[in-house]
Design an enzyme around this catalytic site. Structure first.
Site, mmCIF file in Angstrom:
data_model
loop_
_atom_site.group_PDB
_atom_site.id
_atom_site.type_symbol
_atom_site.label_atom_id
_atom_site.label_comp_id
_atom_site.label_asym_id
_atom_site.label_seq_id
_atom_site.Cartn_x
_atom_site.Cartn_y
_atom_site.Cartn_z
ATOM 1 N N LYS A 127 -14.222 -107.460 -7.778
ATOM 2 C CA LYS A 127 -13.630 -106.097 -7.883
ATOM 3 C C LYS A 127 -12.876 -105.784 -9.068
ATOM 4 C CE LYS A 127 -10.066 -103.468 -6.371
ATOM 5 N NZ LYS A 127 -8.682 -103.222 -5.839
ATOM 6 N N ASP A 145 -13.274 -101.524 -3.176
ATOM 7 C CA ASP A 145 -11.817 -101.547 -2.405
ATOM 8 C C ASP A 145 -11.646 -101.207 -1.241
ATOM 9 O OD1 ASP A 145 -12.197 -98.523 -2.756
ATOM 10 O OD2 ASP A 145 -10.246 -98.554 -3.812
#
Length: 217
Positions: A127, A145
């Protein structure tokens, strides 16, 4: 409920992204930064913390320590003191110091340019790496997320909280040119309308494409 075909998912996703682009025309990364290194530090700090708080902390932090060489001379305790209010400050300080040292010692002070290299840096997962690669390097990157995880599950594009699995599934149904923008759109929508535990489906511009809004489980 019948299994939705890949083709139908792609069509539905395209319609959703088009609607969100019109609803949030200024959607972009909300972290403040002036370099790839600063964005990487900010992204590490954003774990379990609001972007607003991160920006407040980094405003002073980056004035004093704008780049990796300046960070490696700091002790863990000094970094912890600077970032204390972002939470989980001990782990974050360790990640930032280790990452800065690796950037200086292994890459001459500049961030690596590929996902495989980025995720080898201390404290940098997929991420975090994708945030930098997408927003700085212009490499199409799907960031997963909490907002992306929650909303894509509500949209029934995925049925998992595993970020890597979500990323791989979204790659199959999202236009590649929209990958980097996708997370920003869902973050804006998640904050404004599709709020956790109290989604406002009556004012949602993508409700007609959302099985959860229709009460389909």
């Amino acid at each position: 409920m019948p299994v939705e075909s890949l083709q139908n998912k792609r069509g539905r996703m395209t319609s959703i992204v088009d609607r969100l682009k019109k609803e949030y025309p200024d959607s972009k990364c909300s972290l403040n930064y002036k370099s790839p290194f600063q964005l990487l530090v900010s992204t590490i700090l954003s774990a379990q913390c609001t972007d607003k708080r991160v920006n407040q902390v980094t405003m002073g932090l980056f004035k004093k320590y704008p780049n990796a060489p300046r960070f490696i001379n700091l002790s863990l305790e000094e970094i912890e003191q600077e970032i204390y209010s972002t939470g989980f400050y001990k782990n974050k300080a360790k990640s930032i110091k280790g990452m800065a040292a690796a950037v200086v010692n292994e890459y001459g002070g500049e961030l690596p340019q590929t996902l495989n290299e980025m995720v080898k840096l201390p404290g940098v997962g997929r991420k975090t790496a994708n945030v930098v690669l997408g927003n700085i390097n212009g490499i199409p990157s799907l960031v997963v997320d909490t907002h992306v995880t929650r909303i894509t599950n509500l949209l029934k594009f995925v049925n998992t909280n595993n970020a890597v699995k979500i990323e791989k599934n979204l790659e199959k149904i999202t236009n590649k040119e929209d990958w980097t923008l996708f997370a920003h759109l869902l973050i804006d929508h998640g904050r404004a309308v599709c709020i956790a535990n109290r989604p406002q489906c009556h004012k949602c511009v993508i409700a007609e494409f959302c099985p959860s809004a229709k009460g389909v489980n």
